[in-house]
Design a protein around this motif. Structure first.
Motif, PDB file in Angstrom:
ATOM      1  N   HIS A  94     -14.635 -10.850 -30.303  1.00 46.11           N
ATOM      2  CA  HIS A  94     -15.927 -10.781 -29.611  1.00 46.11           C
ATOM      3  C   HIS A  94     -15.664 -10.983 -28.128  1.00 46.11           C
ATOM      4  O   HIS A  94     -15.114 -11.997 -27.716  1.00 46.11           O
ATOM      5  CB  HIS A  94     -16.899 -11.851 -30.107  1.00 46.11           C
ATOM      6  CG  HIS A  94     -18.184 -11.856 -29.328  1.00 46.11           C
ATOM      7  ND1 HIS A  94     -19.054 -10.786 -29.340  1.00 46.11           N
ATOM      8  CD2 HIS A  94     -18.739 -12.781 -28.499  1.00 46.11           C
ATOM      9  CE1 HIS A  94     -20.095 -11.056 -28.563  1.00 46.11           C
ATOM     10  NE2 HIS A  94     -19.921 -12.255 -28.036  1.00 46.11           N
ATOM     11  N   ASP A 108     -23.639 -16.298 -27.023  1.00 47.78           N
ATOM     12  CA  ASP A 108     -22.342 -15.670 -26.833  1.00 47.78           C
ATOM     13  C   ASP A 108     -21.199 -16.659 -27.060  1.00 47.78           C
ATOM     14  O   ASP A 108     -20.149 -16.303 -27.596  1.00 47.78           O
ATOM     15  CB  ASP A 108     -22.242 -15.081 -25.426  1.00 47.78           C
ATOM     16  CG  ASP A 108     -22.723 -13.642 -25.360  1.00 47.78           C
ATOM     17  OD1 ASP A 108     -22.442 -12.880 -26.306  1.00 47.78           O
ATOM     18  OD2 ASP A 108     -23.394 -13.288 -24.384  1.00 47.78           O
ATOM     19  N   SER A 112     -18.431 -16.181 -29.877  1.00 49.18           N
ATOM     20  CA  SER A 112     -17.021 -16.156 -29.482  1.00 49.18           C
ATOM     21  C   SER A 112     -16.207 -17.127 -30.334  1.00 49.18           C
ATOM     22  O   SER A 112     -15.116 -16.789 -30.819  1.00 49.18           O
ATOM     23  CB  SER A 112     -16.881 -16.515 -28.001  1.00 49.18           C
ATOM     24  OG  SER A 112     -17.515 -15.568 -27.177  1.00 49.18           O
ATOM     25  N   ASN A 116     -13.583 -15.274 -32.730  1.00 54.89           N
ATOM     26  CA  ASN A 116     -12.228 -15.321 -32.183  1.00 54.89           C
ATOM     27  C   ASN A 116     -11.400 -16.482 -32.717  1.00 54.89           C
ATOM     28  O   ASN A 116     -10.187 -16.344 -32.898  1.00 54.89           O
ATOM     29  CB  ASN A 116     -12.284 -15.400 -30.659  1.00 54.89           C
ATOM     30  CG  ASN A 116     -13.067 -14.252 -30.055  1.00 54.89           C
ATOM     31  OD1 ASN A 116     -13.347 -13.253 -30.717  1.00 54.89           O
ATOM     32  ND2 ASN A 116     -13.450 -14.393 -28.799  1.00 54.89           N
ATOM     33  N   TYR A 154     -14.447 -15.945 -23.475  1.00 49.37           N
ATOM     34  CA  TYR A 154     -13.435 -15.084 -24.081  1.00 49.37           C
ATOM     35  C   TYR A 154     -12.044 -15.706 -23.965  1.00 49.37           C
ATOM     36  O   TYR A 154     -11.295 -15.777 -24.957  1.00 49.37           O
ATOM     37  CB  TYR A 154     -13.447 -13.715 -23.416  1.00 49.37           C
ATOM     38  CG  TYR A 154     -12.344 -12.786 -23.889  1.00 49.37           C
ATOM     39  CD1 TYR A 154     -12.468 -12.089 -25.083  1.00 49.37           C
ATOM     40  CD2 TYR A 154     -11.174 -12.620 -23.140  1.00 49.37           C
ATOM     41  CE1 TYR A 154     -11.472 -11.241 -25.519  1.00 49.37           C
ATOM     42  CE2 TYR A 154     -10.170 -11.769 -23.577  1.00 49.37           C
ATOM     43  CZ  TYR A 154     -10.314 -11.082 -24.755  1.00 49.37           C
ATOM     44  OH  TYR A 154      -9.310 -10.253 -25.196  1.00 49.37           O
TER      45      TYR A 154
END
Length: 218
Positions: A94, A108, A112, A116, A154
């Motif tokens: 993501h 988000d 994530s 992830n 991220y």
């Protein structure tokens, strides 16, 4: 044939799709996992259009890697049908929008973490017995962004994913399964376009060529 069964998580777009396509064209049967049904169908169409003698096939598995029950059921189905895996490519990711660490969007951030980091930690124990059964290989794709400006969500969750992969790699070095980590060249994928809008994409590496290079290095 049973030792040429590959599971590709994150197979509908970008490098994951290219790796799945390359594997199928090299005679592997690929279990292609992604949330995007259209992307999986496009992957299937490309492999069929190639029509290469000796090409493998695809099993399309439209599901979310964060759904533990769905992934557990899929792994059980792989065991029942083929007995194990020769290769697992984990490309699911993501890519949260870039944002200052002080302004991370909660949704988000949660997504994530779930995609992830957490999903990787749940999938490794599910897939390891399948790889052991066929002396298989797990392949992870690194993208070191941890600590870079605006890459908080991220970068940190991708780093957590890679930390898991490296621990697993160290733990299985003697007895397997083999765990490989590749660092791809910069590619003109949708993920990179999200991070670097307006970039001259003509200077980036070809996705299919990079997929072939990575597989040749395994």
């Amino acid at each position: 044939m049973n030792d040429k069964i590959a599971l590709v998580t994150g197979a509908s777009r970008g490098l994951g799709a290219a790796l799945a396509e390359q594997l199928a064209l090299r005679g592997w049967h690929v279990v292609a996992v992604a949330r995007t049904v259209g992307g999986l169908e496009e992957l299937d169409d490309r492999v069929k259009r190639a029509g290469l003698p000796g090409a493998g096939g695809l099993t399309l598995a439209p599901m979310d890697v964060t759904n533990d029950d769905a992934m557990r059921h899929l792994c059980r189905s792989i065991h029942d049908r083929w007995g194990g895996l020769g290769l697992w490519v984990h490309a699911a990711i993501h890519a949260a929008p870039l944002a200052p660490a002080g302004h991370l969007d909660q949704k988000d951030w949660d997504k994530s973490l779930a995609t992830n980091a957490r999903a990787t930690g749940m999938l490794i124990p599910m897939v390891e017995p399948l790889l052991r059964a066929h002396q298989g290989t797990a392949l992870f794709l690194d993208d070191p962004r941890a600590g870079q400006m605006f890459f908080g969500a991220y970068g940190s969750t991708k780093a957590a994913q890679m930390a898991l992969a490296r621990s697993w790699q160290a733990e299985t070095a003697k007895h397997g399964p083999r765990v490989m980590i590749a660092t791809p060249e910069a590619l003109p994928t949708a993920t990179r376009a999200r991070f670097f809008p307006g970039e001259d994409r003509s200077k980036l590496a070809d996705v299919q060529a990079e997929a072939a290079r990575i597989l040749n290095d395994l």
